[in-house]
Design a protein around this motif. Structure first.
Motif, PDB file in Angstrom:
ATOM      1  N   GLU A  63      45.740  55.794  40.159  1.00  0.00           N
ATOM      2  CA  GLU A  63      46.541  57.122  40.163  1.00  0.00           C
ATOM      3  C   GLU A  63      45.657  58.425  40.363  1.00  0.00           C
ATOM      4  OE1 GLU A  63      49.712  57.599  37.609  1.00  0.00           O
ATOM      5  OE2 GLU A  63      50.115  59.697  38.166  1.00  0.00           O
ATOM      6  N   LEU A  64      44.539  58.470  39.753  1.00  0.00           N
ATOM      7  CA  LEU A  64      43.780  59.556  39.619  1.00  0.00           C
ATOM      8  C   LEU A  64      42.250  59.430  40.739  1.00  0.00           C
ATOM      9  CD1 LEU A  64      43.671  60.114  35.763  1.00  0.00           C
ATOM     10  CD2 LEU A  64      44.894  61.330  37.742  1.00  0.00           C
ATOM     11  N   THR A  65      42.050  58.517  41.265  1.00  0.00           N
ATOM     12  CA  THR A  65      40.978  58.629  42.144  1.00  0.00           C
ATOM     13  C   THR A  65      41.260  58.068  43.490  1.00  0.00           C
ATOM     14  OG1 THR A  65      40.043  56.425  42.061  1.00  0.00           O
ATOM     15  CG2 THR A  65      39.516  57.837  40.195  1.00  0.00           C
ATOM     16  N   ASN A  66      40.385  58.116  44.581  1.00  0.00           N
ATOM     17  CA  ASN A  66      40.752  57.711  45.898  1.00  0.00           C
ATOM     18  C   ASN A  66      39.917  56.564  46.035  1.00  0.00           C
ATOM     19  OD1 ASN A  66      42.725  59.237  47.206  1.00  0.00           O
ATOM     20  ND2 ASN A  66      41.007  61.100  47.195  1.00  0.00           N
ATOM     21  N   HIS A  67      39.583  55.662  45.072  1.00  0.00           N
ATOM     22  CA  HIS A  67      38.805  54.438  45.268  1.00  0.00           C
ATOM     23  C   HIS A  67      39.889  53.342  45.823  1.00  0.00           C
ATOM     24  CE1 HIS A  67      34.828  55.696  44.002  1.00  0.00           C
ATOM     25  NE2 HIS A  67      35.418  56.120  42.766  1.00  0.00           N
ATOM     26  N   SER A  68      39.448  52.590  46.925  1.00  0.00           N
ATOM     27  CA  SER A  68      40.250  51.380  47.294  1.00  0.00           C
ATOM     28  C   SER A  68      40.140  50.517  46.147  1.00  0.00           C
ATOM     29  CB  SER A  68      39.659  50.857  48.307  1.00  0.00           C
ATOM     30  OG  SER A  68      38.231  50.263  47.940  1.00  0.00           O
ATOM     31  N   LEU A  69      41.111  49.718  46.066  1.00  0.00           N
ATOM     32  CA  LEU A  69      41.807  48.675  45.160  1.00  0.00           C
ATOM     33  C   LEU A  69      40.477  47.824  45.124  1.00  0.00           C
ATOM     34  CD1 LEU A  69      45.304  48.038  45.431  1.00  0.00           C
ATOM     35  CD2 LEU A  69      44.279  49.909  44.532  1.00  0.00           C
ATOM     36  N   PRO A  70      40.019  47.200  46.161  1.00  0.00           N
ATOM     37  CA  PRO A  70      38.629  46.411  45.649  1.00  0.00           C
ATOM     38  C   PRO A  70      37.585  47.261  45.196  1.00  0.00           C
ATOM     39  CG  PRO A  70      39.264  46.239  48.045  1.00  0.00           C
ATOM     40  CD  PRO A  70      40.250  47.161  47.580  1.00  0.00           C
ATOM     41  N   GLU A  71      37.533  48.519  44.939  1.00  0.00           N
ATOM     42  CA  GLU A  71      36.266  48.937  44.566  1.00  0.00           C
ATOM     43  C   GLU A  71      36.720  49.224  43.138  1.00  0.00           C
ATOM     44  OE1 GLU A  71      34.879  52.274  48.077  1.00  0.00           O
ATOM     45  OE2 GLU A  71      36.372  52.756  46.845  1.00  0.00           O
ATOM     46  N   ILE A  72      38.053  49.307  42.836  1.00  0.00           N
ATOM     47  CA  ILE A  72      38.443  49.615  41.458  1.00  0.00           C
ATOM     48  C   ILE A  72      38.390  48.137  40.820  1.00  0.00           C
ATOM     49  CG2 ILE A  72      40.284  49.830  39.749  1.00  0.00           C
ATOM     50  CD1 ILE A  72      41.486  51.868  42.029  1.00  0.00           C
ATOM     51  N   GLY A  73      38.655  47.050  41.383  1.00  0.00           N
ATOM     52  CA  GLY A  73      38.449  45.864  40.819  1.00  0.00           C
ATOM     53  C   GLY A  73      36.973  45.520  40.636  1.00  0.00           C
ATOM     54  N   SER A  74      36.109  45.961  41.551  1.00  0.00           N
ATOM     55  CA  SER A  74      34.572  45.814  41.294  1.00  0.00           C
ATOM     56  C   SER A  74      34.046  46.629  40.090  1.00  0.00           C
ATOM     57  CB  SER A  74      33.822  46.247  42.471  1.00  0.00           C
ATOM     58  OG  SER A  74      32.781  46.151  42.648  1.00  0.00           O
ATOM     59  N   ALA A  75      34.634  47.664  39.805  1.00  0.00           N
ATOM     60  CA  ALA A  75      34.276  48.538  38.719  1.00  0.00           C
ATOM     61  C   ALA A  75      34.462  47.836  37.413  1.00  0.00           C
ATOM     62  CB  ALA A  75      34.891  49.942  38.764  1.00  0.00           C
ATOM     63  N   PHE A  76      35.810  46.743  37.250  1.00  0.00           N
ATOM     64  CA  PHE A  76      35.944  46.493  35.993  1.00  0.00           C
ATOM     65  C   PHE A  76      35.641  44.990  36.052  1.00  0.00           C
ATOM     66  CE2 PHE A  76      38.819  49.897  36.292  1.00  0.00           C
ATOM     67  CZ  PHE A  76      38.950  50.334  35.028  1.00  0.00           C
ATOM     68  N   GLY A  77      34.416  44.737  35.975  1.00  0.00           N
ATOM     69  CA  GLY A  77      33.684  43.378  35.919  1.00  0.00           C
ATOM     70  C   GLY A  77      33.947  42.653  37.280  1.00  0.00           C
ATOM     71  N   GLY A  78      33.815  43.049  38.423  1.00  0.00           N
ATOM     72  CA  GLY A  78      33.952  42.363  39.483  1.00  0.00           C
ATOM     73  C   GLY A  78      35.294  41.624  39.723  1.00  0.00           C
ATOM     74  N   ARG A  79      36.418  42.306  39.491  1.00  0.00           N
ATOM     75  CA  ARG A  79      37.562  41.586  39.537  1.00  0.00           C
ATOM     76  C   ARG A  79      38.390  41.853  41.087  1.00  0.00           C
ATOM     77  NH1 ARG A  79      37.147  42.095  34.146  1.00  0.00           N
ATOM     78  NH2 ARG A  79      38.440  40.575  32.933  1.00  0.00           N
ATOM     79  N   ASP A  80      39.055  40.997  41.458  1.00  0.00           N
ATOM     80  CA  ASP A  80      39.517  41.007  42.742  1.00  0.00           C
ATOM     81  C   ASP A  80      40.632  42.106  42.887  1.00  0.00           C
ATOM     82  OD1 ASP A  80      39.939  39.405  45.085  1.00  0.00           O
ATOM     83  OD2 ASP A  80      41.908  39.644  44.642  1.00  0.00           O
ATOM     84  N   HIS A  81      40.835  42.417  44.184  1.00  0.00           N
ATOM     85  CA  HIS A  81      41.818  43.471  44.303  1.00  0.00           C
ATOM     86  C   HIS A  81      43.294  43.344  43.815  1.00  0.00           C
ATOM     87  CE1 HIS A  81      42.994  41.999  48.198  1.00  0.00           C
ATOM     88  NE2 HIS A  81      44.371  42.538  48.082  1.00  0.00           N
ATOM     89  N   THR A  82      43.545  41.935  44.172  1.00  0.00           N
ATOM     90  CA  THR A  82      44.992  41.558  43.511  1.00  0.00           C
ATOM     91  C   THR A  82      45.185  41.799  42.082  1.00  0.00           C
ATOM     92  OG1 THR A  82      44.347  39.234  43.479  1.00  0.00           O
ATOM     93  CG2 THR A  82      45.410  39.892  45.423  1.00  0.00           C
ATOM     94  N   THR A  83      44.042  41.481  41.636  1.00  0.00           N
ATOM     95  CA  THR A  83      44.164  41.854  39.771  1.00  0.00           C
ATOM     96  C   THR A  83      44.491  43.428  39.559  1.00  0.00           C
ATOM     97  OG1 THR A  83      42.354  40.266  39.785  1.00  0.00           O
ATOM     98  CG2 THR A  83      43.054  41.640  37.565  1.00  0.00           C
ATOM     99  N   VAL A  84      44.092  44.005  40.413  1.00  0.00           N
ATOM    100  CA  VAL A  84      44.275  45.447  40.227  1.00  0.00           C
ATOM    101  C   VAL A  84      45.571  45.787  40.446  1.00  0.00           C
ATOM    102  CG1 VAL A  84      43.660  48.050  40.805  1.00  0.00           C
ATOM    103  CG2 VAL A  84      41.760  46.133  40.796  1.00  0.00           C
ATOM    104  N   LEU A  85      45.994  45.430  41.561  1.00  0.00           N
ATOM    105  CA  LEU A  85      47.588  45.553  42.109  1.00  0.00           C
ATOM    106  C   LEU A  85      48.353  45.039  41.155  1.00  0.00           C
ATOM    107  CD1 LEU A  85      48.763  46.647  44.703  1.00  0.00           C
ATOM    108  CD2 LEU A  85      48.696  44.381  45.713  1.00  0.00           C
TER     109      LEU A  85
END
Lengths: 440, 238
Positions: free
Chosen positions: A389-411
């Motif tokens: 909600e608060l950043t423009n990072h892509s979902l793969p980038e967000i997943g990566s910042a949380f211990g290398g998780r996949d973008h589907t986990t973020v979704l």
């Protein structure tokens, strides 16, 4: 009148240039067709030079193609073309003494629209006396005080009053910064004699913010002579300054001394009652019915200066006129929300993780870890949803910042938190608190 | 093995008609009032004529400023758009005499604040536009009171106009913006493709718009509809 030939060229350039090139370099040009020539006027030398080096060749080609029997030569000059009905330029050009004298006063700034209060009654009274007897009472009149307290308004009010009494009076409002800039230009163009002649021919000079002369020796020198010349000719000079002139560093002693020959008056920040009266007065001028609780709200919340006070009122009025709503206290609070909130902090993924970890009393490393216990999973999901909600990072980038998780986990996390906010008041509350902490 | 569209010999030229930033392609349901007010600048004669727009990056400030220029230029007014981010190292005299234009739009003014010469040049143009009752629209990342301005008089004058905050777009608004941009190019992009782009690629609108432009070029050259598999193959490795 705009040139049809130029319009067709611009139309073609629209498909060739980037939007930014078009709006920065092409749209400011003004075209005149004259004796088989298309003259393009650029507002200053920077625009002219850029157009010349980057676009003129192409413009020339387009003109040749489009001109048929019309103008076929293109020239590029510095200049402006103001329609006859347009407002006069902010500063009369030096050397134009033979033309009719254009004053440059704002007609809204009069004594009638100046709200008197304890903080400004003395400078107002002095200004009125000077306006009624220019050159014969206090000369010079110097008004000093902080930013946005009404000094400029008083200068224009004096000028407008003098013009009302004598429409042919040569009155000029000038900002000191403009005096300096025009003088430098006159020196560069070798027109300093015209510059001097012009300013020394004025009958009433209203000069704003003389603190801008500080440390500009050449400008001070020139202004000193202009000032002397006007005073010797019993012309009126009214000056403003943001502080007591003796306190302006970098101002020559002879100028400080001259400035205090006449009357020096301080203008103070307006107290609450005056601020409220200013808001009410301005609302009347805008033909708006303003309840007193709204005027008090604005007067209490915007304390710094009158300009901002009026800006806030305009925002409320614009909002009311657009929505067709009545102005109530709640309405005003809502309309001014943007002005009153703090700026957005730059929100980073690190900051989100740190804030969520602190709020949930876990460690940031837990958010990165593979642990899947509820006490860690839920904060991790909240942090991921906030990151989306608060950043423009892509979902793969967000997943990566949380211990290398996949973008589907973020979704999945975002969907889960969205559902939980609907069904679990505590989670919704936590989410809102975190959102507020991060974005305020 | 199928060759990637990136290797295709049918690569189109990058010269295409660029859809302009207009008020119609500006997406932000909360800012209708601002758009209405800015559109009215062409006919407005009284005060106020100065606007200060603030918001985070990607909140549409540059788009709106350019929309103002595009809109008002069509009514015969002389306008200029100045992306101050690009001029930070330039000579502040760039602003000289712009008061003779009808409308001046200055984007990201925070990029030049803190530099004495620039602040004085900005101060002059703000004053001159005000005196001439000309329209001035400036943008920054934060509201006037929070700007890092050395010149208090400049801060005060900027705060004296109409101050509007632009909100960042939600994902749904970004999807709408993508579709409007695509439509302006005569392109249909399905909701599935929009969702896919937002899931897999940078979610900054500027980047997304660049992606759409790229997809349009390839779709044109390869005569293919824009589907998720097509997007995946075109953008593979980006």
């Amino acid at each position: 009148m705009t040139s049809a030939l130029w319009n067709s060229c611009v139309h073609q350039l629209e498909s060739e240039l980037s939007e930014q090139q078009l709006n920065t370099w092409i749209r400011p040009l003004h075209a005149i067709e004259q004796d088989g020539e298309l003259i393009l006027l650029a507002p200053n030398r920077f625009v002219r030079d850029s157009v010349q080096s980057q676009f003129l060749e192409r413009i020339d080609e387009l003109v040749q193609t489009n001109s048929r029997s019309q103008a076929s030569r293109v020239s590029l000059e510095i200049g402006s073309h103001e329609p006859a009905a347009a407002a006069p330029s902010s500063t009369p050009s030096p050397g134009q003494d033979t033309k009719p004298f254009h004053h440059n006063l704002n007609p809204y700034f009069t004594f009638e629209t100046f709200v008197e209060g304890k903080s400004n009654q003395l400078p107002r009274a002095a200004a009125l006396q000077v306006a009624n007897n220019p050159g014969r009472t206090y000369n010079p009149l110097l008004i000093y005080g902080g930013v946005g307290l009404g000094k400029t308004h008083l200068l224009h009010a004096i000028g407008n009053q003098i013009l009302e009494d004598n429409p042919s009076a040569k009155v000029t409002y000038l900002h000191s910064e403009r005096f300096v800039a025009d003088m430098i230009k006159a020196l560069q163009h070798n027109t300093i004699s015209e510059f001097k002649r012009h300013y020394r021919s004025i009958e009433t000079l209203l000069i704003d913010d003389i603190q801008f002369f500080a440390r500009k020796e050449r400008s001070q020198e020139e202004f000193f002579h202009t000032f002397n010349s006007l005073l010797e000719g019993q012309r009126q000079v009214i000056l403003t300054c943001d502080r007591y002139p003796k306190d302006v560093e970098g101002l020559e002693e002879r100028l400080r001394s001259r400035f205090s020959w006449g009357l020096t008056q301080a203008i103070e920040p307006p107290e609450l009652e005056t601020r409220v009266a200013i808001v009410q007065n301005k609302a009347e001028l805008l033909h708006v019915k303003l309840p007193s609780d709204v005027a008090f709200f604005i007067g209490r919340r915007i304390r710094s200066n009158i300009r901002e006070l009026e800006g806030a009122l305009r925002r409320v009025v614009a909002n009311a006129q657009f929505t067709g709503s009545a102005i109530t206290l709640e309405f005003a609070k809502d309309a001014l929300q943007d002005l009153l909130v703090s700026q957005d902090k730059m929100v980073t993924l690190d900051n989100i993780q740190k804030t969520v970890a602190e709020y949930c009393r876990i460690r940031v490393s837990d958010l990165h870890s593979p642990r899947r216990t509820r006490s860690v999973t839920r904060p991790r999901q909240i942090a991921m949803a906030l990151s989306k909600e608060l950043t423009n990072h892509s979902l793969p980038e967000i997943g990566s910042a949380f211990g290398g998780r996949d973008h589907t986990t973020v979704l999945h996390a975002c969907r889960r938190i969205s559902e939980l906010r609907e069904s679990d008041a505590q989670i919704n509350n936590d989410y809102i608190n975190l959102l507020r902490n991060l974005s305020s | 093995m199928n060759s990637s569209p990136l290797d295709s010999a049918q690569r189109p030229l990058d010269i295409v008609l660029r859809p302009h930033a207009t008020f119609d392609t500006f997406v932000s349901p909360e800012d209708h009032e601002l758009v209405h007010s800015l559109k009215g600048l062409a006919r407005a004669t009284g005060e106020p004529r100065h606007y200060f727009l603030w918001g985070r990056t990607q909140s549409g400030k540059s788009h709106l400023l350019q929309a103002v220029c595009n809109h008002l230029a069509r009514t015969g007014l002389r306008t200029v758009f100045l992306p101050m981010r690009e001029f930070a190292a330039a000579d502040p005299n760039l602003l000289n005499d712009l008061q003779h234009l009808d409308v001046v739009c200055m984007d990201d003014i925070d990029c030049v604040l803190g530099q004495g010469g620039w602040e004085r040049a900005l101060f002059r143009i703000v004053n001159d536009m005000w005196l001439g009752n000309k329209a001035l629209v400036v943008s920054a990342s934060c509201k006037p009171g929070d700007l890092d301005i050395g010149l208090a008089d400049l801060a005060s004058r900027l705060a004296g106009g109409l101050v509007y905050r632009l909100s960042s777009l939600t994902d749904e608004q970004k999807k709408l913006a993508i579709r409007l941009h695509a439509q302006a190019r005569g392109l249909e992009v399905s909701p599935e493709v929009c969702s896919y782009l937002l899931r897999r690629y940078p979610r900054e609108l500027k980047k997304l718009v660049e992606i759409i432009d790229k997809l349009d070029n390839y779709s044109l050259a390869l005569q293919r509809k824009i589907t998720v598999p097509f997007v995946r193959s075109v953008l593979a490795g980006t």
